[in-house]
Design an enzyme around this catalytic site. Structure first.
Site, PDB file in Angstrom:
ATOM      1  CD  GLU A 122      -2.929  -1.274   0.230  1.00  0.00           C
ATOM      2  OE1 GLU A 122      -2.900  -0.465  -0.721  1.00  0.00           O
ATOM      3  OE2 GLU A 122      -3.757  -2.199   0.313  1.00  0.00           O
ATOM      4  CG  HIS A 145      -4.355   0.204   5.754  1.00  0.00           C
ATOM      5  ND1 HIS A 145      -5.729   0.366   5.679  1.00  0.00           N
ATOM      6  CD2 HIS A 145      -4.112  -1.042   5.254  1.00  0.00           C
ATOM      7  CE1 HIS A 145      -6.270  -0.729   5.157  1.00  0.00           C
ATOM      8  NE2 HIS A 145      -5.313  -1.594   4.894  1.00  0.00           N
ATOM      9  CG  HIS A 147      -7.577  -4.958   7.648  1.00  0.00           C
ATOM     10  ND1 HIS A 147      -7.071  -6.150   7.178  1.00  0.00           N
ATOM     11  CD2 HIS A 147      -7.147  -4.003   6.770  1.00  0.00           C
ATOM     12  CE1 HIS A 147      -6.361  -5.925   6.073  1.00  0.00           C
ATOM     13  NE2 HIS A 147      -6.380  -4.628   5.812  1.00  0.00           N
ATOM     14  CD  GLU A 175     -13.809  13.463  25.887  1.00  0.00           C
ATOM     15  OE1 GLU A 175     -12.753  12.870  25.645  1.00  0.00           O
ATOM     16  OE2 GLU A 175     -14.010  14.157  26.896  1.00  0.00           O
ATOM     17  CG  HIS A 216      -9.451  -2.947   2.736  1.00  0.00           C
ATOM     18  ND1 HIS A 216      -8.774  -3.205   1.571  1.00  0.00           N
ATOM     19  CD2 HIS A 216      -8.503  -3.022   3.701  1.00  0.00           C
ATOM     20  CE1 HIS A 216      -7.496  -3.441   1.821  1.00  0.00           C
ATOM     21  NE2 HIS A 216      -7.311  -3.330   3.117  1.00  0.00           N
TER      22      HIS A 216
HETATM   23  P1  13P Z   1       0.848  -5.444   3.061  1.00  0.00           P
HETATM   24  O1  13P Z   1       1.190  -6.707   3.818  1.00  0.00           O
HETATM   25  O2  13P Z   1       1.455  -5.432   1.681  1.00  0.00           O
HETATM   26  O3  13P Z   1       1.221  -4.206   3.862  1.00  0.00           O
HETATM   27  O4  13P Z   1      -0.721  -5.428   2.836  1.00  0.00           O
HETATM   28  C1  13P Z   1      -1.599  -5.520   3.906  1.00  0.00           C
HETATM   29  C2  13P Z   1      -2.893  -4.812   3.685  1.00  0.00           C
HETATM   30  O5  13P Z   1      -3.596  -4.503   4.635  1.00  0.00           O
HETATM   31  C3  13P Z   1      -3.324  -4.501   2.303  1.00  0.00           C
HETATM   32  O6  13P Z   1      -4.384  -3.590   2.291  1.00  0.00           O
HETATM   33 ZN    ZN Z   2      -5.545  -3.567   4.203  1.00  0.00          ZN
END
Ligand code: 13P
Ligand code: ZN
Length: 277
Positions: A122, A145, A147, A175, A216
């Protein structure tokens, strides 16, 4: 040197410790199953020079696109396919310290990403987001980033309109409006790892600190690891409350007037167009 000794030595370096601890926290929160999630942290040259020889490039990595805006900048990033669970025990195998070459066409590896590992898939979203956030805030440093479970769940059952989604999150915890008065950006579902999703994410980063990828996960940014992580934590907490109350009869809620009072009390300006006045 044993792997344990090597890890202990690496963890004496503050930015390696921060990356290793934050990835561990996220994994423990259940937000980073398998290799899910990635982090990039912009570092000052002097910060890096204290611990590394800036002339000792281990190898060069081709970025998917030139990033001349970030020429000469230093980042520590998570590796592609690497499990957050494992970073603390083996920072050099799972993280990489990189510099963007002066012409922006190459990534120079200074430490880590052992055994030919690559930076996160990413990277486009990370680099393009750094470029946009730096334009609006020169103190910007971190892109995370992950999940986040309830954020992801909420994208299945809530309208994906940014104003409506933000308004719902603000209403879930007192808050929230104080932590993210600028609201939440949302892009359409897209294939991850592409330059297209990077461009779409970065476009939202011009206006928002956080961007949701439906079904995602989430991108959060900040001037420090604490700020970026705290932002995601707060959004995830609100999404969790939403998922807990969504199918129940609501007997009382945070009213619009209360949101207005909160913003006034904490001196923040809510993004226009979310509250009705
Ligand atoms: P990577 O392992 O390449 O960082 O990918 C993980 C991910 O969350 C892709 O969206
Ligand atoms: Zn991801």
């Amino acid at each position: 040197m044993s792997t344990i000794e090597k890890a202990a030595k690496a963890l004496e370096i503050p930015f390696i410790r921060e990356m290793s601890e934050i990835t561990q926290h996220m994994w423990r929160n259940g937000w980073d199953e398998r290799n899910g999630g990635n982090v990039s942290y912009l570092l000052d040259e002097q910060e890096v020079a204290q611990y590394f020889d800036l002339n000792a490039v281990l190898r060069w990595i081709e970025p998917a696109f030139p990033v001349s805006e970030l020429a000469g900048r230093y980042f520590i990033v998570t590796g592609s396919g690497k499990y957050f669970k494992n970073v603390l025990d083996d920072p050099a195998g799972n993280l990489g310290l990189v510099r963007i070459s002066q012409d922006g066409t190459r990534i120079e590896l200074l430490w880590g990403l052992e055994n030919e590992a690559k930076p996160t898939s990413e990277l486009a979203s990370h680099f393009m987001s750094h470029i946009e956030r730096l334009k609006v805030d020169p103190n910007h440093r971190v892109v995370i980033h992950n999940h986040a479970t309830h954020v992801l769940a909420m994208t299945f059952i809530h309208d994906l309109d940014e104003a409506k989604f933000t308004r719902t999150l603000w209403e879930m915890c007192t808050e929230c409006i104080v932590v993210f008065p600028d609201g939440i950006g949302i892009i359409p579902w897209m294939v991850p790892g592409s330059s297209e999703i990077g461009r779409a994410t970065a476009e939202k980063m011009r206006e928002y600190h956080a961007v949701i990828w439906p079904q995602h996960g989430i991108f959060g940014t900040g001037t420090s690891m604490d700020e970026a992580f705290g932002l995601i934590e707060t959004i995830e907490k609100a999404a969790q409350i939403y998922m807990l109350v969504a199918h129940h009869e609501i007997k009382q809620r945070i009213t619009e007037q209360q949101l207005i009072d909160l913003a006034a009390a904490f001196g923040v300006t809510p993004r226009p167009g979310i509250l009705s006045r």
